[in-house]
Scaffold this motif. Structure first.
Motif, PDB file in Angstrom:
ATOM      1  N   MET A  67       0.838  -1.193   0.000  1.00 52.35           N
ATOM      2  CA  MET A  67       0.000   0.000   0.000  1.00 52.35           C
ATOM      3  C   MET A  67       0.878   1.250   0.000  1.00 52.35           C
ATOM      4  O   MET A  67       1.978   1.245   0.562  1.00 52.35           O
ATOM      5  CB  MET A  67      -0.905   0.010   1.236  1.00 52.35           C
ATOM      6  CG  MET A  67      -1.921  -1.116   1.237  1.00 52.35           C
ATOM      7  SD  MET A  67      -3.109  -0.998  -0.116  1.00 52.35           S
ATOM      8  CE  MET A  67      -4.055   0.438   0.389  1.00 52.35           C
ATOM      9  N   PRO A  68       0.406   2.341  -0.601  1.00 46.96           N
ATOM     10  CA  PRO A  68       1.236   3.544  -0.711  1.00 46.96           C
ATOM     11  C   PRO A  68       1.449   4.238   0.636  1.00 46.96           C
ATOM     12  O   PRO A  68       0.585   4.238   1.501  1.00 46.96           O
ATOM     13  CB  PRO A  68       0.434   4.445  -1.660  1.00 46.96           C
ATOM     14  CG  PRO A  68      -0.622   3.591  -2.256  1.00 46.96           C
ATOM     15  CD  PRO A  68      -0.859   2.473  -1.312  1.00 46.96           C
ATOM     16  N   ILE A  69       2.636   4.833   0.779  1.00 42.95           N
ATOM     17  CA  ILE A  69       2.973   5.678   1.917  1.00 42.95           C
ATOM     18  C   ILE A  69       3.102   7.105   1.393  1.00 42.95           C
ATOM     19  O   ILE A  69       3.841   7.356   0.443  1.00 42.95           O
ATOM     20  CB  ILE A  69       4.308   5.245   2.567  1.00 42.95           C
ATOM     21  CG1 ILE A  69       4.245   3.775   2.999  1.00 42.95           C
ATOM     22  CG2 ILE A  69       4.645   6.154   3.738  1.00 42.95           C
ATOM     23  CD1 ILE A  69       3.219   3.460   4.038  1.00 42.95           C
ATOM     24  N   LEU A  79       5.152   6.372  -1.912  1.00 37.82           N
ATOM     25  CA  LEU A  79       6.030   5.214  -1.984  1.00 37.82           C
ATOM     26  C   LEU A  79       5.177   3.965  -1.999  1.00 37.82           C
ATOM     27  O   LEU A  79       4.242   3.831  -1.203  1.00 37.82           O
ATOM     28  CB  LEU A  79       6.964   5.149  -0.767  1.00 37.82           C
ATOM     29  CG  LEU A  79       8.014   6.228  -0.582  1.00 37.82           C
ATOM     30  CD1 LEU A  79       8.823   5.914   0.673  1.00 37.82           C
ATOM     31  CD2 LEU A  79       8.917   6.325  -1.786  1.00 37.82           C
ATOM     32  N   GLN A  80       5.482   3.040  -2.907  1.00 38.06           N
ATOM     33  CA  GLN A  80       4.826   1.743  -2.887  1.00 38.06           C
ATOM     34  C   GLN A  80       5.532   0.876  -1.854  1.00 38.06           C
ATOM     35  O   GLN A  80       6.734   0.643  -1.943  1.00 38.06           O
ATOM     36  CB  GLN A  80       4.876   1.100  -4.271  1.00 38.06           C
ATOM     37  CG  GLN A  80       4.079   1.849  -5.312  1.00 38.06           C
ATOM     38  CD  GLN A  80       2.614   1.992  -4.929  1.00 38.06           C
ATOM     39  OE1 GLN A  80       1.982   1.048  -4.456  1.00 38.06           O
ATOM     40  NE2 GLN A  80       2.070   3.192  -5.130  1.00 38.06           N
ATOM     41  N   CYS A  81       4.774   0.440  -0.859  1.00 35.03           N
ATOM     42  CA  CYS A  81       5.419  -0.221   0.267  1.00 35.03           C
ATOM     43  C   CYS A  81       4.498  -1.282   0.854  1.00 35.03           C
ATOM     44  O   CYS A  81       3.278  -1.150   0.842  1.00 35.03           O
ATOM     45  CB  CYS A  81       5.787   0.813   1.336  1.00 35.03           C
ATOM     46  SG  CYS A  81       6.747   0.129   2.691  1.00 35.03           S
ATOM     47  N   SER A  82       5.105  -2.328   1.347  1.00 36.22           N
ATOM     48  CA  SER A  82       4.418  -3.350   2.121  1.00 36.22           C
ATOM     49  C   SER A  82       5.336  -3.716   3.286  1.00 36.22           C
ATOM     50  O   SER A  82       6.488  -3.277   3.355  1.00 36.22           O
ATOM     51  CB  SER A  82       4.135  -4.592   1.273  1.00 36.22           C
ATOM     52  OG  SER A  82       5.356  -5.260   0.982  1.00 36.22           O
ATOM     53  N   ALA A 134      -3.272  -1.070   4.759  1.00 36.30           N
ATOM     54  CA  ALA A 134      -2.402   0.045   5.142  1.00 36.30           C
ATOM     55  C   ALA A 134      -1.356  -0.420   6.150  1.00 36.30           C
ATOM     56  O   ALA A 134      -1.674  -1.067   7.150  1.00 36.30           O
ATOM     57  CB  ALA A 134      -3.233   1.182   5.727  1.00 36.30           C
ATOM     58  N   LEU A 135      -0.101  -0.066   5.892  1.00 35.39           N
ATOM     59  CA  LEU A 135       1.006  -0.413   6.776  1.00 35.39           C
ATOM     60  C   LEU A 135       1.064   0.589   7.918  1.00 35.39           C
ATOM     61  O   LEU A 135       0.893   1.797   7.719  1.00 35.39           O
ATOM     62  CB  LEU A 135       2.311  -0.399   5.992  1.00 35.39           C
ATOM     63  CG  LEU A 135       3.548  -0.970   6.688  1.00 35.39           C
ATOM     64  CD1 LEU A 135       3.364  -2.458   6.978  1.00 35.39           C
ATOM     65  CD2 LEU A 135       4.781  -0.751   5.819  1.00 35.39           C
ATOM     66  N   ALA A 136       1.295   0.105   9.142  1.00 35.50           N
ATOM     67  CA  ALA A 136       1.297   0.988  10.305  1.00 35.50           C
ATOM     68  C   ALA A 136       2.225   0.434  11.380  1.00 35.50           C
ATOM     69  O   ALA A 136       2.670  -0.716  11.329  1.00 35.50           O
ATOM     70  CB  ALA A 136      -0.124   1.141  10.869  1.00 35.50           C
TER      71      ALA A 136
END
Length: 369
Positions: A1-3, A23-26, A72-74
């Motif tokens: 998910m994007p940051i 940023l494309q991030c997982s 969503a990354l958290a």
């Protein structure tokens, strides 16, 4: 998910970077970036202690990352259950990982070397303290190399509990001022003025992540790092591994090694074999390796089983149920099984099994041999 990131102060050809970017991030992409970011800095190489080093970074990153509904990354709430002496290490490695992703995706500079690999001299007419890993040092963390030039980066990770994911103005200003001062201390790298100097402040929150990045001018140290050291540092994780344990039968064209502690769960990191061979020889240019890495991006981007970086490395889970993040699907989504099977056709092929949680409308993908 994007940051989401907010960029300011970039000039010249990079002025288009100013404003909001993503940023494309997982979880696994961030972990791979942290694992390979400045791996062999800080005085020594880690060849004999490869397993210790990898396990060390695993323990300082993965326990502190969660995935929220929708993917969503958290920051995990566990981060705030440990004391400041513990979680500050997590903030450091997570911030370093985000900074490498920024260099790869936004600056198009995927070859990263820790500043400790450099030889430093004060620029003409300046008198500065001895730099580099002395008590109270104030130099940048990373140099990134790409087709567009050399970039200097400093990472600061700062956490905030819950809320809207915003740092206080005083915390943000203090962190950004320190970061900009550190990247501004670099006058040249290998005799060239950097294309950019990026002070990166990463807001780490249980509701998500955000990045603020500024590009100040610089004057101070002239740093020199050889092409061999640039490549050796960027790929040290693989060069220092026991290469007799590499597997070449999992993904065509790649050499993979199972991570310590993941036996029977099948979590592998990999490198494009041609890059491994070229860098191992010690007689290849940075530009050649950049070209080799970019040649593989299209095929990797079509394969959901893989999380990859632009430097020709990847992370791959074979038979590991928690490798994939649950993705929330819109109510109207149909034919998801067929869509995923189509993504897996062609160059890559695995058997797939699917489980659906009707209440949450999610799909998990499991890969087996």
């Amino acid at each position: 998910m994007p940051i989401e990131i907010e960029c300011n102060g970039f000039t010249g050809s990079l002025s288009t970077l100013n404003g909001r970017k993503r940023l494309q991030c997982s979880k696994w992409k961030l972990f791979l970036a942290a694992l390979t970011c400045g791996y062999d800095g800080f005085f020594k190489n880690f060849g004999p202690d490869w397993k210790r080093r990898v396990t060390h970074i695993i323990g300082n990153v993965l326990p502190f990352l969660d995935t929220r509904p929708g993917g969503a990354l958290a920051l995990s709430s566990y981060y705030f259950d440990v004391d400041n002496s513990e979680n500050k290490h997590a903030a450091y490695y997570i911030g370093q990982g985000f900074t490498k992703l920024f260099a790869c995706q936004v600056l198009n500079a995927s070859k990263i070397v820790h500043a400790s690999r450099s030889v430093w001299q004060p620029s003409v007419g300046t008198a500065l303290k001895a730099p580099l890993l002395t008590v109270g040092r104030q130099e940048a963390d990373l140099f990134a190399f790409g087709p567009g030039g050399i970039h200097v980066l400093e990472s600061k990770g700062r956490s905030v509990r819950n809320g809207a994911g915003r740092l206080s103005a005083s915390t943000m200003n203090s962190a950004m001022n320190d970061a900009m001062a550190q990247v501004s201390a670099i006058n040249t790298v290998n005799g060239l003025a950097p294309t950019s100097r990026s002070g990166c402040v990463w807001t780490l929150c249980t509701s998500g992540f955000k990045g603020d990045i500024q590009d100040p001018p610089g004057a101070g140290w002239d740093a020199t790092v050889t092409p061999a050291d640039i490549l050796r540092s960027n790929y040290a994780l693989f060069l220092e591994a026991d290469q007799s344990r590499f597997r070449n039968d999992l993904i065509e064209g790649y050499s993979l090694i199972e991570l310590p502690g993941s036996l029977n769960s099948g979590l592998f990191i990999g490198i494009y074999t041609e890059i491994l061979q070229a860098v191992s020889s010690g007689r290849v240019s940075v530009e050649t390796v950049i070209s080799l890495a970019s040649s593989q991006l299209t095929s990797l981007s079509r394969t959901p089983a893989i999380e990859y970086l632009e430097d020709g490395t990847l992370i791959f889970g074979l038979g590991r149920e928690d490798f994939f993040t649950e993705e929330q699907l819109p109510p109207q989504a149909t034919g998801i099984k067929d869509a995923i099977q189509q993504e897996l056709t062609g160059k890559f092929s695995w058997q797939t099994g699917f489980t659906a949680d009707e209440e949450q409308e999610t799909v998990k993908i499991h890969l087996t041999e």
